[in-house]
Design a protein around this motif. Structure first.
Motif, short mmCIF file in Angstrom:
data_model
loop_
_atom_site.label_atom_id
_atom_site.label_comp_id
_atom_site.label_asym_id
_atom_site.label_seq_id
_atom_site.Cartn_x
_atom_site.Cartn_y
_atom_site.Cartn_z
N VAL A 1 -4.28 81.13 43.08
CA VAL A 1 -5.29 80.26 43.66
C VAL A 1 -4.86 80.36 45.52
O VAL A 1 -3.48 80.20 45.41
N GLY A 2 -5.71 80.94 45.99
CA GLY A 2 -5.19 80.72 47.41
C GLY A 2 -6.07 79.84 48.30
O GLY A 2 -7.36 79.91 48.30
N SER A 3 -5.72 78.74 48.83
CA SER A 3 -6.04 77.72 49.33
C SER A 3 -6.24 77.62 50.98
O SER A 3 -5.14 78.01 51.36
N ALA A 4 -7.34 77.35 51.58
CA ALA A 4 -7.36 77.18 52.80
C ALA A 4 -6.35 76.05 53.23
O ALA A 4 -6.33 75.24 52.68
N GLY A 5 -5.83 76.28 54.58
CA GLY A 5 -4.61 75.30 55.02
C GLY A 5 -5.27 74.01 55.15
O GLY A 5 -4.61 72.80 54.64
N ILE A 6 -6.43 73.57 55.50
CA ILE A 6 -6.96 72.38 55.49
C ILE A 6 -8.40 72.33 54.66
O ILE A 6 -9.30 73.21 55.34
N ASP A 7 -8.87 72.12 53.81
CA ASP A 7 -10.18 72.23 53.22
C ASP A 7 -10.44 70.88 52.30
O ASP A 7 -9.89 70.69 51.40
N GLY A 8 -11.28 70.13 52.76
CA GLY A 8 -11.80 69.06 52.10
C GLY A 8 -12.32 69.00 50.48
O GLY A 8 -12.19 68.05 49.99
N SER A 9 -12.87 70.40 50.36
CA SER A 9 -13.21 70.44 49.03
C SER A 9 -11.97 70.92 48.11
O SER A 9 -12.31 70.80 46.79
#
Length: 245
Positions: A175-183
């Motif tokens: 899983v690669g997550s965005a640095g700041i992601d409200g979802s």
């Protein structure tokens, strides 16, 4: 990179799809790429072609096909325009995770019909991230790796949230997550990590600091070339270690 436009007969209609593969004989290993919320379009094809260059066949189906061919929409402005956002959200709500899990059987059959008889991996972007993980849970006998990039709602309170299916996943998960992601806020990341750990799923969750939701997709307003290259590198390693390509 040879690319075919194909049509897949589904239980509830026909799904348009793109199949990308290296020149020559069809690889035995395949990847199902679950699109983002803006539809099947050149940007998704470009990602498929880049992945296929590593020696795998990549299928990109229109997962929101039930209302007819979905989109495509402009990823730079889609959710900023009220009328377009309404269409996108309605289509997403009308296609449940369970539907996509069931549809994945047909996606696998389509790959098999084109000569992909070996292991399969999944990768998904935005709304496709959760679908890629849930597909791995539903088809653990064939799917050996699953990736999500800036996927949203991977560990919320919904009954079809991927963390609830962790015990059914046999694939390796990235899983690669965005640095700041409200979802996909930090609390969801922690919840997903705990569920995967308890289920003894081989997994990694990586935070792409400085990247915004959508950074991997070349026609997105927040596309970041360096971040996108990093995502390709992670997929190359994941697929090399699981698909044997």
């Amino acid at each position: 990179m040879p690319t075919q436009q194909i049509r897949i007969t589904m239980q509830e209609g026909v799904a348009e799809a793109v199949l990308a593969a290296p020149a020559g004989a069809m690889p035995k290993a395949g990847v199902i790429l679950y699109m983002d919320a803006y539809g099947l379009r050149p940007a998704m094809e470009a990602i498929a072609e880049r992945i296929a260059a590593e020696g795998v066949a990549v299928l990109v189906p229109d997962t929101l096909y039930r209302g007819g061919r979905f989109g495509p929409f402009d990823a730079r402005t889609g959710l900023k325009e009220e009328a377009t956002a309404k269409i996108i959200r309605a289509a997403m709500a009308a296609t449940t995770q369970a539907m996509t899990q069931a549809d994945t059987a047909s996606f696998i059959e389509a790959l098999t019909a084109h000569g992909v008889t070996g292991p399969i991996a999944t990768t998904g972007y935005c709304m496709g991230g959760a679908r890629a993980l849930n597909a791995a849970a539903a088809h653990s006998g064939r799917i050996v790796a699953a990736a999500s990039f800036h996927g949203g709602n991977l560990a919320n309170d919904a009954p079809d949230s991927p963390q609830r299916n962790a015990a059914r996943i046999k694939a390796r998960v990235y899983v690669g997550s965005a640095g700041i992601d409200g979802s996909f806020p930090p609390e969801q990341s922690a919840k997903l990590a705990e569920a995967l750990r308890v289920a003894e799923v081989d997994h990694a969750i990586e935070n792409y600091v400085g990247m915004a939701h959508g950074w991997c997709v070349p026609d997105h307003s927040v596309y970041d070339r360096e971040g996108a290259e990093r995502h390709y590198a992670r997929l190359k390693t994941l697929f090399a270690e699981t698909l044997g390509n």
